[in-house]
Design an enzyme around this catalytic site. Structure first.
Site: not given
Length: 392
Positions: A101, A130, A148, A150, A278
């Site tokens: 983001c 992560r 991802q 994204d 998102h």
């Protein structure tokens, strides 16, 4: 989940290797073909809908995540350089991003934005990191490094409904092409710990309800399941065995544009605040590969299969002709390999069957000699349980 099935399929197709580093995967040549086919597939869907692909850094200054609010939530899961766990972190230091983001926000901020540019649809294959607990790791389904599909869409408030509906339409089409016809929708509402005024949360939650209703999608609601910056729609699918798989998500966010001071210029030259959406359609690509292998085994959709076609010579005497046939197919835009082994024809065909090869082209000396004598190029195509002699 029957983990044996998807790992058996991965071994049969020789897709990946698990090294000494827990939570990551090594893609072998066939695995990378499958992975890149999946990337190309989801990229086409985004490009067809006006998304612009970007690439943002994986190594990011920690101050950015403090500003966005992610640091408080993800600190225990972040890989940060030279940060002592028991002390306050040095925000001028760097860490590996747990999400994309802030990078897309920085791309938005890099230029003066006009109302004419909105909706601005940014898309990225975002590598994220992560630090999951060792006991939570599961090959492909939960990793420490994953990618991802994204996206972040910057919109005017009056554009929210149409953009959420466009996402829902894209997601349903993607899932149908991957072999999932049943789609289930859940709206996750405000959590106890959140940013932003209740009036904005009221507006955001109602916008998601309206978008689902207008798209003709029934939905249920989950109290407290939203992100700290906004509510979200979660998309689940069911396979032919009625197993449910959680896939896409879209989150409506008034908070981060406020925290980062994002603006666009209205026609009147006034400054207004955009809203962020998102979303991901597949989510983790690694997890998506695992789901596809669990659901389809080696019989993946042809456009994803790492080996969509193999030319099989009956014997070594027709190998040179098989290579010519393969080149003709490649010239037509098809991805194809040649079985150059010394195995007997039956063994070659069994190997193709075990690997779920969608199209098997068989050629022999008769076709090779006829082609040498000036006849058209021919091969027998075995596909979907039928054999057809075709001219190439």
């Amino acid at each position: 989940m029957d983990a044996i099935r998807y790992m058996d399929a991965a071994r049969e197709l020789n897709l990946l290797h698990l090294g000494k580093s827990a939570g990551v995967v090594y893609w072998k040549p066939a695995g990378l073909k499958l992975y890149e086919n999946l990337r190309a597939f989801i990229r086409r869907h985004h490009e067809a809908r006006g998304y612009q692909e970007v690439r943002t850094p994986s190594l990011v200054q920690l101050e950015v995540f403090e500003r966005s609010g992610h640091l408080a939530k993800y600190r225990d899961y972040m890989f940060a350089a030279n940060q002592a766990a028991e002390q306050a972190w040095d925000l001028s230091g760097y860490g590996l991003r747990p999400m994309s983001c802030p990078g897309h926000i920085e791309v938005y901020e890099s230029e003066r934005r006009s109302h004419r540019e909105l909706p601005l649809r940014l898309f990225e294959f975002g590598e994220v990191f992560r630090n999951e607990a060792a006991g939570a790791l599961q090959v492909l389904f939960r990793q420490r490094q994953f990618c991802q599909d994204d996206s972040h869409v910057f919109v005017k408030r009056q554009q929210i409904g149409q953009e959420v509906q466009a996402y829902l339409e894209m997601a349903r089409k993607v899932y149908a092409e991957l072999g999932f016809d049943q789609v289930e929708v859940s709206i996750s509402l405000r959590p106890e710990l959140r940013f932003g005024a209740d009036e904005l949360w009221d507006e955001a939650e109602q916008a998601l309800r309206d978008a689902c209703s207008q798209a003709g999608l029934p939905f249920d609601e989950e109290a407290g399941g939203g992100a700290f910056y906004g509510p979200k729609i979660e998309m689940g699918v069911r396979d032919k065995l009625n197993r449910r798989w959680q896939l896409g998500v879209i989150q409506l966010d008034y908070v981060l544009p406020e925290r980062f001071g994002l603006e666009y210029v209205e026609e009147s030259d006034a400054r207004s605040r955009p809203v962020m959406l998102h979303h991901a359609v597949l989510g983790s690509l690694e997890r998506m590969v695992g789901i596809l292998l669990e659901v389809h085994g080696v019989h993946l959709p042809e456009f994803l299969h790492p080996v969509p076609a193999v030319v099989v010579p009956v014997s070594g005497k027709s190998l040179a002709y098989a290579q010519q046939v393969a080149q003709r197919l490649r010239d037509k835009g098809q991805k194809v390999e040649v079985d150059e082994s010394d195995d007997k024809l039956g063994a070659k065909l069994r190997r193709c069957k075990l690997k779920g090869v969608p199209n098997v082209w068989v050629v022999g000396e008769k076709e090779a000699q006829a082609f040498a004598d000036g006849a058209s190029m021919q091969a027998t195509l075995s596909s979907a349980g039928e054999n057809r002699l075709l001219e190439l």
